[in-house]
Design a protein around this motif. Structure first.
Motif, short mmCIF file in Angstrom:
data_model
loop_
_atom_site.label_atom_id
_atom_site.label_comp_id
_atom_site.label_asym_id
_atom_site.label_seq_id
_atom_site.Cartn_x
_atom_site.Cartn_y
_atom_site.Cartn_z
N ILE A 88 0.82 -1.21 0.00
CA ILE A 88 0.00 0.00 0.00
C ILE A 88 0.86 1.26 0.00
O ILE A 88 0.58 2.22 -0.73
N ALA A 89 1.90 1.28 0.83
CA ALA A 89 2.72 2.48 0.98
C ALA A 89 4.12 2.11 1.46
O ALA A 89 4.31 1.04 2.04
N PRO A 90 5.09 2.99 1.25
CA PRO A 90 6.42 2.75 1.83
C PRO A 90 6.32 2.67 3.35
O PRO A 90 5.57 3.42 3.97
N VAL A 91 7.09 1.78 3.94
CA VAL A 91 7.05 1.57 5.38
C VAL A 91 8.42 1.86 5.99
O VAL A 91 9.43 1.33 5.53
N VAL A 129 11.20 10.55 7.02
CA VAL A 129 9.82 10.35 6.57
C VAL A 129 9.65 10.93 5.16
O VAL A 129 9.05 10.29 4.28
N ARG A 130 10.18 12.11 4.95
CA ARG A 130 10.07 12.72 3.62
C ARG A 130 10.82 11.90 2.58
O ARG A 130 10.33 11.70 1.46
N ASP A 131 12.00 11.40 2.95
CA ASP A 131 12.82 10.69 1.97
C ASP A 131 12.29 9.31 1.64
O ASP A 131 12.38 8.86 0.49
N VAL A 132 11.75 8.60 2.64
CA VAL A 132 11.31 7.23 2.38
C VAL A 132 10.15 7.23 1.39
O VAL A 132 9.97 6.27 0.63
N ARG A 133 9.39 8.30 1.36
CA ARG A 133 8.32 8.41 0.37
C ARG A 133 8.89 8.40 -1.05
O ARG A 133 8.27 7.89 -1.99
N GLU A 134 10.08 8.98 -1.20
CA GLU A 134 10.72 9.06 -2.51
C GLU A 134 11.62 7.86 -2.79
O GLU A 134 12.34 7.84 -3.80
N GLY A 135 11.61 6.88 -1.89
CA GLY A 135 12.41 5.69 -2.12
C GLY A 135 13.84 5.78 -1.63
O GLY A 135 14.66 4.93 -1.96
N ARG A 136 14.14 6.83 -0.84
CA ARG A 136 15.49 6.96 -0.27
C ARG A 136 15.48 6.39 1.14
O ARG A 136 14.80 6.89 2.02
#
Length: 276
Positions: A88-91, A129-136
């Motif tokens: 569903i979403a990055p965790v 949190v901001r970065d994990v959304r972008e796959g970092r």
């Protein structure tokens, strides 16, 4: 008088806030994380969950951009919920669990990062949190150490290296006195307190009669954190941290952080350990 042409971004609305689900069985931790994240203009917490099942339901209903997930929770733990959530979403794992086996299993099951409480500041959490959304991906020191440990244990794939790389001739090595280096030891750090504490420390520390919060703060002190970092990690004020430290020092019969840490970790010389 000429009219100033409009800028190309004049009527572009601001981006929608990043939507987060916070899953942790500790209501104080959930409230602290929610307060911290919703204090940022570009982040909003859309739901909280007390276990893995609630986290899955919240993710299904709200379709967040990121899920912050604890490991040890009742009913359904974080690792069990993880395979469903990553669909569903990055965790981002956000937990006190620092065992290398757990870190590695979380990553195998799709976690986009792993943060251990006590090893990051509030600003570092927001950036993660901001970065994990972008796959970092983001990892605190213990989690990074677990990754290194895994890489050093696993055999390398049978894949040829580019020419002239890694092909030191055995005869030349002998003639020049080169010897194979010993394997690196498994990474350790001050933050690995739960694994490094000596049996002596574990056997007598109960005699200090520290509260759960005081023990948590003492662990953070022993890991090298200052008052500001402890306040950010525990979501309390620096004044409250100082009050806790004063009580801790009194119970540990210590006058400095170094002395208190030595007693807490079981490395202090002399008698009287654990005297309450």
């Amino acid at each position: 008088m000429t009219n100033t042409p409009p800028t190309p971004f004049e009527n572009v609305p601001p981006p929608a806030p990043l939507r987060v689900v916070v899953a942790d069985d500790n209501p104080v931790v959930r409230a602290g994380l929610t307060a911290l994240l919703t204090g940022r203009e570009d982040i909003t917490v859309v739901a909280e969950a007390a276990d893995g099942r609630e986290a899955c339901e919240a993710a299904r209903d709200h379709r967040p951009d990121v899920v912050l997930l604890d490991v040890r929770m009742p009913q359904v733990d974080g690792l069990s919920a993880l395979p469903y959530l990553v669909g569903i979403a990055p965790v981002m794992m956000l937990t006190y669990s620092r065992e290398s086996e757990i870190v590695q299993e979380a990553l195998r099951r799709g976690a986009g990062g792993y943060l251990v409480h006590g090893e990051f500041t509030a600003d570092q959490l927001v950036t993660a949190v901001r970065d994990v959304r972008e796959g970092r991906a983001h990892f605190t020191s213990t989690a990074a150490g677990a990754l290194l440990e895994q890489l050093r244990r696993e055999p390398s794939p049978e894949r040829p290296l580019p020419e002239n790389l890694g092909g030191l001739n055995a005869t030349r090595a002998d003639s020049k006195g080169f010897e194979p280096r010993p394997a690196y030891p498994s990474p350790t750090s001050a933050e690995n307190l739960s694994r490094l504490q000596s049996p002596v420390a574990q056997s007598y520390r109960s005699g200090y009669q520290l509260s759960t919060r005081e023990a948590e703060i003492m662990d953070l002190i022993a890991s090298g954190m200052n008052n500001q970092q402890i306040a950010a990690t525990c979501f309390i004020s620096e004044k409250t941290v100082k009050n806790h430290i004063n009580r801790i020092f009194a119970k540990l019969h210590s006058t400095s952080r170094a002395e208190a840490a030595a007693k807490w970790l079981g490395t202090a010389p002399g008698p009287g350990r654990g005297a309450g």
